[in-house]
Scaffold this motif. Structure first.
Motif: not given
Length: 361
Positions: A197-198, A214, A216, A224, A226-228, A337, A340, A343, A347
């Motif tokens: 997820d991340f 960050g 996506v 996808h 989420k990249r941070v 970011n 996240w 987010e 979830k």
């Protein structure tokens, strides 16, 4: 310096490229691939009963990537949002026995492991440790009924533990040469990143350059990740013997011209030493020890420097030495970011709802 500490940097450097040694070890990595695939098949066939929402924070790379500060950041974020987290961990380096061990507050590292003890001290959350993390989760829920979300410290490859959110922490090594151990540094194929997820990219410790926003990144067709980006930033220093605390900037100003010794028994000790140098400190001695070293005897006896600095992870094993020269460097995760974490909660709320619906059936 022990042999393991000497060889570890060489091994990681070797794993960054596809050389002759990697090619010779490639057949053994195929065995790793078959073992990983078999575990995944068994996990898919195993019945999955509704449990508390569970987050797994781990990595697919051998060696430390900065996972524990992310666990702490996730826990504190959940606490601020009204959740009551609990933590499960393997308790690496500790003999647990047949039954999980649970506790809260100031937990001895000799009984729970250094990382669980650090997490408990940093956040105040209850902790359960056992090599079988699902059993640890069951004990956590039984002994701490107020817990409503579980965070697993590591355990990405421990598929017997069902999970709802997966967070992968990477560092500057990336995926190395992309091969599985022992031909490369990967615990499982890089395709795992298609499923999580991340993804948290642990960048250099220095704060001289801003973190990128960050982004996506589409790792697969269906979803996808989420990249941070993340940086570990020192916040304060604490004297191991007196518990006196100084803000990091104040401590650096006081000891900037003092030759000091740095001791670290973590996955990537060089990253800690570089943090000190980036702050302008004069590191006269760098003592790298094996990750999770038990510290049955003081590692400071042979050091003549007036100031010694260690990590918070090592501090939970060293307070009994009562050495006034030792200062602990505490760090926190700074994210490119922070949204996240919002987010992440969304979830969890969705999972909580779905689990509630499942229990009605």
């Amino acid at each position: 310096m022990k042999l393991a500490s000497f060889l570890t940097p060489y091994i990681h450097a070797t794993w960054q490229k596809k050389g002759l040694l990697s090619a010779l070890l490639l057949p053994l990595s195929w065995i790793t691939a078959r073992v990983v695939a078999s575990r995944k098949r068994r996990a898919r066939l195993a019945p999955s009963l509704p449990s508390l929402p569970t987050i797994v924070v781990g990595n697919i790379l051998v060696g430390g990537t900065g996972k524990t500060p992310v666990v702490v950041a996730v826990i504190k974020s959940l606490q601020a949002r009204g959740w009551t987290p609990g933590v499960v961990s393997r308790g690496y380096g500790v003999k647990i026995g047949p039954s999980p061990r649970t506790g809260q507050g100031d937990l001895p590292a000799t009984e729970f492991g250094d990382e669980p003890s650090l997490i408990a001290a940093s956040t105040g959350v209850p902790v359960a440790v056992h090599p079988q993390r699902d059993r640890a989760r069951q004990a956590l829920i039984k002994n701490f009924p107020d817990v409503n979300v579980v965070v697993s410290d590591d355990g990405l490859q421990h598929l017997a533990l069902s999970r709802d959110v997966e967070i992968v922490v990477q560092d500057a090594r990336g995926l190395g040469n992309g091969r599985l151990i022992p031909a490369g540094p990967l615990r499982e194929p890089a395709s795992k990143l298609d499923e999580v997820d991340f993804i948290i990219d642990n960048r250099a410790a220095t704060g001289s350059q801003p973190l990128d926003r960050g982004v996506v990144v589409p790792f697969c067709k269906s979803r996808h990740a989420k990249r941070v980006s993340m940086r570990l930033q020192p916040t304060f220093a604490e004297n191991l013997a007196t518990c006196k605390r100084l803000a990091w900037t104040e401590w650096v100003a006081r000891y900037r011209s003092t030759p000091l010794a740095a001791v670290a028994a973590i996955g990537q000790p060089g990253r800690f030493f570089q943090t000190l140098r980036d702050a302008g400190l004069e590191v006269a001695v760098e003592q790298a020890l094996p990750d999770h070293a038990p510290f049955s005897a003081s590692p400071f006896l042979n050091l003549s420097e007036d100031v010694i600095v260690i990590t918070a992870k090592d501090a939970v094993k060293c307070r009994q030495f009562n050495d006034p020269r030792v200062w602990v460097v505490h760090v926190e995760a700074i994210f490119s970011n922070p949204a996240w974490l919002d987010e992440l909660e969304q979830k969890l709320l969705a999972v909580e709802y779905s689990h509630g619906e499942a229990m009605k059936i």
